[in-house]
Design an enzyme around this catalytic site. Structure first.
Site, PDB file in Angstrom:
ATOM      1  N   LYS A 199      10.704  19.540  14.357  1.00 34.39           N
ATOM      2  CA  LYS A 199       9.640  19.045  13.485  1.00 34.39           C
ATOM      3  C   LYS A 199       8.443  19.991  13.502  1.00 34.39           C
ATOM      4  CE  LYS A 199       8.526  14.601  13.440  1.00 34.39           C
ATOM      5  NZ  LYS A 199       7.890  13.294  13.801  1.00 34.39           N
ATOM      6  N   THR A 227      -1.276   1.693  16.910  1.00 29.39           N
ATOM      7  CA  THR A 227      -1.540   0.255  16.954  1.00 29.39           C
ATOM      8  C   THR A 227      -1.031  -0.284  18.282  1.00 29.39           C
ATOM      9  OG1 THR A 227      -1.349   0.080  14.556  1.00 29.39           O
ATOM     10  CG2 THR A 227      -1.139  -1.950  15.820  1.00 29.39           C
ATOM     11  N   PHE A 242      -6.322   2.240   9.395  1.00 28.64           N
ATOM     12  CA  PHE A 242      -6.176   1.271   8.309  1.00 28.64           C
ATOM     13  C   PHE A 242      -5.712   1.978   7.039  1.00 28.64           C
ATOM     14  CE2 PHE A 242      -9.396  -0.526  11.154  1.00 28.64           C
ATOM     15  CZ  PHE A 242      -8.845  -1.780  11.401  1.00 28.64           C
ATOM     16  N   LYS A 263      -7.193  -4.649  14.433  1.00 25.11           N
ATOM     17  CA  LYS A 263      -6.066  -4.121  13.658  1.00 25.11           C
ATOM     18  C   LYS A 263      -4.982  -5.178  13.485  1.00 25.11           C
ATOM     19  CE  LYS A 263      -3.229  -1.570  11.465  1.00 25.11           C
ATOM     20  NZ  LYS A 263      -2.701  -0.276  11.845  1.00 25.11           N
ATOM     21  N   LEU A 312      -1.872 -10.811  -3.413  1.00 24.74           N
ATOM     22  CA  LEU A 312      -1.393 -12.076  -3.967  1.00 24.74           C
ATOM     23  C   LEU A 312      -0.262 -11.860  -4.969  1.00 24.74           C
ATOM     24  CD1 LEU A 312      -4.654 -14.179  -4.540  1.00 24.74           C
ATOM     25  CD2 LEU A 312      -3.053 -14.281  -2.630  1.00 24.74           C
ATOM     26  N   PRO A 359       3.444 -11.951  -5.696  1.00 29.15           N
ATOM     27  CA  PRO A 359       4.686 -12.425  -5.082  1.00 29.15           C
ATOM     28  C   PRO A 359       5.806 -11.411  -5.264  1.00 29.15           C
ATOM     29  CG  PRO A 359       4.356 -13.502  -7.186  1.00 29.15           C
ATOM     30  CD  PRO A 359       3.124 -12.679  -6.931  1.00 29.15           C
ATOM     31  N   CYS A 410       4.210  -1.517   9.614  1.00 32.03           N
ATOM     32  CA  CYS A 410       3.030  -2.203  10.165  1.00 32.03           C
ATOM     33  C   CYS A 410       3.146  -3.722  10.185  1.00 32.03           C
ATOM     34  CB  CYS A 410       1.776  -1.791   9.384  1.00 32.03           C
ATOM     35  SG  CYS A 410       1.320  -0.059   9.619  1.00 32.03           S
ATOM     36  N   ARG A 448      11.617   1.363   6.581  1.00 33.98           N
ATOM     37  CA  ARG A 448      11.571   0.500   7.749  1.00 33.98           C
ATOM     38  C   ARG A 448      11.257  -0.932   7.335  1.00 33.98           C
ATOM     39  NH1 ARG A 448       7.547   4.131  11.336  1.00 33.98           N
ATOM     40  NH2 ARG A 448       6.803   4.583   9.234  1.00 33.98           N
TER      41      ARG A 448
END
Length: 450
Positions: A35, A121, A155, A210, A256, A258, A266, A338
């Site tokens: 990498k 996190t 964030f 967080k 909001l 759906p 996360c 993920r």
């Protein structure tokens, strides 16, 4: 400033690149030699709009470098960001082994004052564990070197990470040291020129912030998904409901929409971790347990619609059927799969004997790692429709918002669309001759042959 970023994953690479873009000397460290060599050649391991150009420019101008030698990088860096993975364990708790391994290396190699910043996190109390590990290593060396540990949660939204970092809604700094707080203010000052949104608080509150933020957003999503499911049963239009409740300033419109559930690196991980943290502190976080359960069930809603429509509710009838899938990543503008709803949806369709053809602008390579040759892929979104029994939309990429509906109709065996992201106006699609099954908009006003 001299900065070391440990971990060149999503958080570390974006943060390091943006710090370099603001004039700092940044060393990015990773244990993966392939990498690191790739990054030196301009090969970016993740897809994030705008990131590659920034990496290449800052590397060429000497502000950004890459290495596997953590010990050497620590010795020349004042601020050391720990941005390694914290994968969830089987019980949902965050695995801190990589964070603490980094802390040990820093403790073994630091020669002067260092600031260690938890960017990953991590659960409440992690800074204390990091501090303890560093002290232990210094005691082994017989050294008494001053250092400080800071919590600085990220964030950033995948697909908009550069803007989120360069023009943040807020920057949270958890520290108990006034001097360190001033150093962190100086580091982030280039990103605060328009509006100062830097918030300094105690370390444990920063660590909790967080998790609380992501848990709140996940809760809004699961709540709206359940409202949508109820709308389907009662003949209401969830789009109108969203407009009605979103206009309330106490609620707002964000998160909001759906759909088929949240995914990514996360929300699922952080919800599980906060539930586990609560359990470890003898508290039953019933609300978040429900949020998690609702989300897992929501990932099956689209498949259930397909079963009901194509096979009168019989799972056997999907054998030999071909479903075209638009969208594999958990959200647009990323290749991240993920916890993606597409993984659950496709796996279920394959279990029921259906054939799956899939398109995604960026995530096909990742999908191959998961499904191999069990499904068919194409870089052309229309090619996979030829001879398919239906189209299912799973990710709301812009490419899917205004397609050639006449072309879709000629390619599909049957003009049938299952829309897991509510991209189209039901009345318009019906007028175009399609059977259309969105989420929460398929009540009595938008009935179809299904």
């Amino acid at each position: 400033m001299k900065i070391c970023i440990i971990g060149t994953g999503y958080v570390g690479l974006v943060a390091g690149t943006c710090f370099a873009e603001s004039g700092n000397d940044v060393i990015c460290v990773d244990v993966d030699e392939a990498k690191i060599e790739g990054l030196k050649q301009g090969v970016i391991p993740i897809y994030e709009p705008g990131l590659k150009e920034l990496v290449i420019r800052n590397f060429a101008e000497g502000r950004l470098s890459f290495t596997t030698d953590l010990a050497a990088a620590v010795k020349v860096s004042l601020i050391n960001f720990i941005a390694v993975g914290t994968p969830p364990g089987e019980d949902g708790s965050a695995d801190l082994q990589y964070v603490l391994d980094v802390a040990r290396v820093i403790g073994r190699n630091m020669e002067g004052f260092k600031i260690l910043v938890d960017k990953s996190t991590v659960p409440v109390g992690t800074a204390d564990k990091v501090r303890g590990v560093v002290r232990e290593e210094l005691q082994k060396r017989g050294r008494d070197i001053e250092f400080d540990v800071v919590s600085n949660p990220e964030f950033m939204k995948e697909g908009a990470a550069i803007d989120d970092f360069m023009k943040p809604d807020r920057v949270v700094i958890g520290t108990d040291n006034v001097r360190t707080g001033e150093i962190m203010k100086e580091l982030y000052s280039p990103f605060m020129r328009k509006t100062n949104r830097l918030i300094i608080m105690d370390i444990r509150s920063a660590e909790m912030t967080k998790y609380a933020a992501n848990a709140m957003l996940a809760t809004k999503i699961s709540f709206m998904n359940q409202i949508a499911n109820l709308c389907d049963r009662m003949g209401a239009d969830v789009s109108a409901v969203r407009e009605g409740i979103g206009s309330d300033s106490r609620i707002g419109y964000d998160f909001l929409f759906p759909g088929v559930g949240y995914g990514g690196s996360c929300f699922p991980k952080d919800v599980k971790a906060l539930v586990k943290t609560a359990e470890e502190n003898d508290y039953d976080f019933m609300l978040l347990k429900a949020v998690e359960e609702v989300n897992e069930l929501q990932k099956l809603v689209l498949t259930d619609k397909i079963i009901r429509c194509l096979g009168d509710g019989s799972t056997e009838s999907l054998k030999g059927r071909t479903i075209a899938i638009w969208g594999l990543s958990f959200k647009p503008r990323t290749d991240d799969m993920r916890e993606a709803p597409s993984v659950v949806i496709i796996s279920r369709l394959l279990e029921l004997g259906a054939k799956v053809c899939a398109h995604d602008p960026e995530a096909i390579k990742e999908a191959r790692k998961i499904f191999g040759d069990r499904i068919t892929y194409s870089n052309n979104q229309y090619e996979i429709l030829k001879g398919a029994d239906a189209l299912a939309i799973v990710t709301e990429w812009n490419e899917y918002r205004t397609p050639d509906f006449e072309r879709i109709k000629t390619l599909l065996k049957r003009p049938l669309i299952f829309d897991g992201r509510n991209l189209y106006e039901p009345s318009r699609i019906k007028e175009a001759g399609f059977e259309y099954l969105p989420i929460g908009r398929n009540g009595k006003h938008f009935s179809t042959a299904c």
